[in-house]
Design a protein around this motif. Sequence first.
Motif, short mmCIF file in Angstrom:
data_model
loop_
_atom_site.label_atom_id
_atom_site.label_comp_id
_atom_site.label_asym_id
_atom_site.label_seq_id
_atom_site.Cartn_x
_atom_site.Cartn_y
_atom_site.Cartn_z
N TYR A 181 21.22 50.03 27.48
CA TYR A 181 21.64 48.01 27.57
C TYR A 181 20.76 47.77 27.27
N GLN A 182 21.64 47.00 26.81
CA GLN A 182 20.68 45.69 25.66
C GLN A 182 19.42 45.95 25.48
N SER A 183 19.14 47.83 24.72
CA SER A 183 18.01 48.72 24.33
C SER A 183 18.70 49.41 23.01
N GLU A 184 17.95 49.42 22.69
CA GLU A 184 17.88 50.98 21.29
C GLU A 184 17.38 51.85 21.33
N ALA A 185 17.15 51.66 23.05
CA ALA A 185 15.69 53.75 23.53
C ALA A 185 16.13 53.24 24.45
N PHE A 186 16.10 54.83 24.31
CA PHE A 186 16.85 55.38 25.84
C PHE A 186 15.42 55.64 26.73
N PRO A 187 15.39 55.40 27.60
CA PRO A 187 14.70 54.39 28.63
C PRO A 187 14.18 56.48 29.13
N ALA A 188 12.60 56.34 29.82
CA ALA A 188 12.20 57.29 30.48
C ALA A 188 11.69 56.77 31.94
N PHE A 189 12.68 56.28 32.95
CA PHE A 189 12.64 55.86 34.15
C PHE A 189 11.55 55.10 34.66
N TYR A 190 10.45 55.47 34.78
CA TYR A 190 9.00 54.61 34.45
C TYR A 190 8.99 53.53 33.86
N ASN A 191 9.15 54.34 32.27
CA ASN A 191 8.83 53.49 31.50
C ASN A 191 10.10 52.97 30.32
N ARG A 192 10.01 51.70 29.23
CA ARG A 192 11.24 51.47 29.21
C ARG A 192 12.29 52.08 27.24
N ASP A 193 10.35 53.15 26.97
CA ASP A 193 10.89 53.47 25.87
C ASP A 193 11.01 54.28 26.14
N SER A 194 11.58 56.12 25.94
CA SER A 194 10.76 57.62 26.09
C SER A 194 10.15 58.12 24.79
N GLY A 195 10.70 56.53 23.48
CA GLY A 195 10.75 57.50 22.08
C GLY A 195 11.90 58.27 21.45
N PHE A 196 12.71 57.99 22.32
CA PHE A 196 13.78 58.64 21.59
C PHE A 196 15.07 57.05 21.62
N GLY A 197 15.92 57.74 21.03
CA GLY A 197 16.98 56.64 20.87
C GLY A 197 18.10 56.83 21.89
N VAL A 198 19.28 56.02 21.50
CA VAL A 198 20.69 56.32 21.90
C VAL A 198 21.63 55.95 21.02
N ASP A 199 22.79 56.31 21.85
CA ASP A 199 24.19 56.35 20.91
C ASP A 199 24.62 55.17 20.40
N ILE A 200 24.62 54.32 21.78
CA ILE A 200 25.36 53.31 21.75
C ILE A 200 24.40 51.80 22.25
N HIS A 201 24.67 50.96 21.13
CA HIS A 201 24.17 49.93 21.52
C HIS A 201 24.64 48.65 22.37
N ALA A 202 24.54 48.44 23.80
CA ALA A 202 25.82 47.41 24.24
C ALA A 202 24.79 45.85 24.62
N THR A 203 25.26 44.66 24.01
CA THR A 203 24.26 43.81 24.06
C THR A 203 25.03 43.09 25.94
N ASP A 204 25.67 43.21 26.73
CA ASP A 204 26.36 42.89 28.18
C ASP A 204 27.85 44.28 28.17
N ALA A 205 27.97 43.30 30.02
CA ALA A 205 28.96 44.22 30.23
C ALA A 205 30.27 44.60 29.63
N GLU A 206 29.97 43.79 29.08
CA GLU A 206 31.76 43.41 28.77
C GLU A 206 32.06 44.76 27.58
N ALA A 207 31.01 44.61 26.66
CA ALA A 207 30.40 46.01 26.32
C ALA A 207 31.08 47.30 26.46
N VAL A 208 30.53 47.59 27.61
CA VAL A 208 30.29 48.78 28.16
C VAL A 208 31.44 48.83 28.25
#
Length: 303
Positions: A181-208
Amino acid sequence: MEKYVKYSEEVKQAMEAGKPIVALESTIISHGMPYPQNVEMATTVERIIRDNGAVPATIAIMDGNILIGLSEEELERLATAKDVKKVSRRDLASVVADGSIGATTVAATMICAEIANIAVFVTGGIGGVHRGAETTMDISADLQELAQTNVAVVCAGAKSILDIGLTLEYLETNGVPVIGYQSEAFPAFYNRDSGFGVDIHATDAEAVASTMKVKWDLELDGGIVVANPVPEESELKKEYMDGILEQALREADEQGVKGKDTTPFLLARLKEISEGETLKTNIALVYHNAKVGAEIAVAYNRK
């Protein structure tokens, strides 16, 4: 099935009026933090969801019923009761049958949300593949539930105590889309970027919401992970978290902590070592997830 389900008056009215509803788990209340902080957190999350146009439905088990939405009295009872059972898929039937109090995990909350026809569920973070799972086979039931249950789970990724790479591999194998959600990185809870990516990048709630609708219209059963990073101002930096996590993992190994006791032990030690900073971040990310989850529920409801 419905004879085991009891709806709060607020949720019942929302269903009759066709309003968007957001499911909430209850283990964070009973097992996640002390009283009265747990009640304050739960009521704030519900208020955030209402403020953003949806109706909250906190899920728990009491007196032989699956409760979809809690009254103030039920929330207080859950938050203060001793020996509240932590309920996943394997425990759901027995806890309903024996009439005890149960708090639902991600997996159990997904099951109950689907029974109630609630498509969006907000939590802190999902469970996953534990470190060393290649020998212990310690894999959270949350992942298998995501493979088969039609609920979108809004979370801050997976906790950094897990093997995030293997967790994402497991989700991919089971066809579970991971939306950043508004990020191309998969978060690791306490951190915004786990070092891994996501499958889909959604810019807003409508896209999800669009992805949710098409997925289930096509009868592609299973859930969706909506990975919503913790707000920048509340993030704990990766280097810091790696250091205190290494200490907590070493202590767990030295004390012989294994299986289902591992996660509660590690989270408690992280809180102690960080002098409460991890708990502050946990609360901040849950509040942020509540806002995003409500927005997604509103957008999906329009579809």
